[in-house]
Write an enzyme that holds these catalytic residues in place. Structure first.
Site, PDB file in Angstrom:
ATOM      1  N   ASP A 129     -17.260  15.468  -0.555  1.00 24.95           N
ATOM      2  CA  ASP A 129     -15.913  14.887  -0.940  1.00 24.95           C
ATOM      3  C   ASP A 129     -15.208  14.737   0.415  1.00 24.95           C
ATOM      4  O   ASP A 129     -15.526  15.491   1.420  1.00 24.95           O
ATOM      5  CB  ASP A 129     -15.164  15.529  -1.716  1.00 24.95           C
ATOM      6  CG  ASP A 129     -13.770  15.097  -1.939  1.00 24.95           C
ATOM      7  OD1 ASP A 129     -13.513  13.707  -2.255  1.00 24.95           O
ATOM      8  OD2 ASP A 129     -12.651  15.703  -2.137  1.00 24.95           O
ATOM      9  N   ASP A 144     -11.353  13.704   1.281  1.00 21.13           N
ATOM     10  CA  ASP A 144     -10.000  14.276   1.413  1.00 21.13           C
ATOM     11  C   ASP A 144      -9.832  15.636   0.933  1.00 21.13           C
ATOM     12  O   ASP A 144     -10.334  16.060  -0.154  1.00 21.13           O
ATOM     13  CB  ASP A 144      -8.980  13.161   0.705  1.00 21.13           C
ATOM     14  CG  ASP A 144      -8.986  12.007   1.130  1.00 21.13           C
ATOM     15  OD1 ASP A 144      -9.311  11.610   2.441  1.00 21.13           O
ATOM     16  OD2 ASP A 144      -9.007  10.953   0.459  1.00 21.13           O
TER      17      ASP A 144
HETATM   18 MG   LIG Z   1     -10.530  15.789  -2.303  1.00 22.97          MG
END
Ligand SMILES: [Mg+2]
Ligand SMILES: [Zn+2]
Length: 179
Positions: free
Chosen positions: A8, A10
């Protein structure tokens, strides 16, 4: 077949106290490049799979998102770290698309594109939806944060996650890739 660390973005690679809609808003976590370098060196394909519903909602354009990712790769490259591929779901969160995590669509797309062995691959994220996408795709999972979570491992940050992945996946028997 290859094995991958699917990350992932962010809250895993970069800070996300505020939305990142422009390249100059992207700030890497201190140990993120070191973590990705470790995965590169251990023969993992490093991919990013990120929900970016802000595009569908009109907060940023596809071009802005590309520019953010160019900047991310540039900052990582300065520290010797390489991201091999990036996939993003840019649909509106309410679109019901098959790619927005927790759905596994982006992971399956990466698997097709790179001939990934998903059971020997890892999904790393800071939300339950990342872990759920990984489990649905049949990867091992790492949750960054304090649980409880359904993940195979809970990590303090991406470097902790990468160190665990290298330990856990070191003996998979799959051919190593050229770094
Ligand atoms: Mg995230
Ligand atoms: Zn989507």
């Amino acid at each position: 077949m290859k094995r991958a660390a699917i990350l992932d973005r962010d809250g895993v690679i970069n800070r996300n106290e505020r939305p990142v809609n422009r390249p100059d808003e992207l700030v890497l976590f201190p140990r993120a490049a070191e973590a990705i370098r470790l995965l590169n060196g251990a023969g993992f394909l490093v991919c990013v799979a990120t929900n970016q519903g802000g595009v569908g909602l009109g907060y940023m354009s596809e071009a802005d998102l590309k520019a953010v990712h160019r900047r991310m790769c540039e900052l990582l490259a300065r520290e010797g770290a390489r991201v091999d591929d990036i996939v993003a779901c840019t649909h509106r969160p309410d679109a019901g698309c098959p790619c927005r995590k927790p759905k596994p669509g982006m992971l399956f797309a990466l698997a097709r594109r790179h001939d990934l062995h998903l059971a020997a691959s890892y999904m790393v994220g800071d939300r339950d939806t990342d872990v759920q996408a990984g489990l649905a795709a049949g990867t091992k999972t790492v949750f960054i944060g304090t649980g409880p979570s359904e993940a195979h491992y809970e990590a303090r940050d991406l470097l902790d996650a990468a160190e665990w992945i290298v330990r856990d996946g070191g003996g998979s028997g799959l051919p190593r890739q050229d770094p």
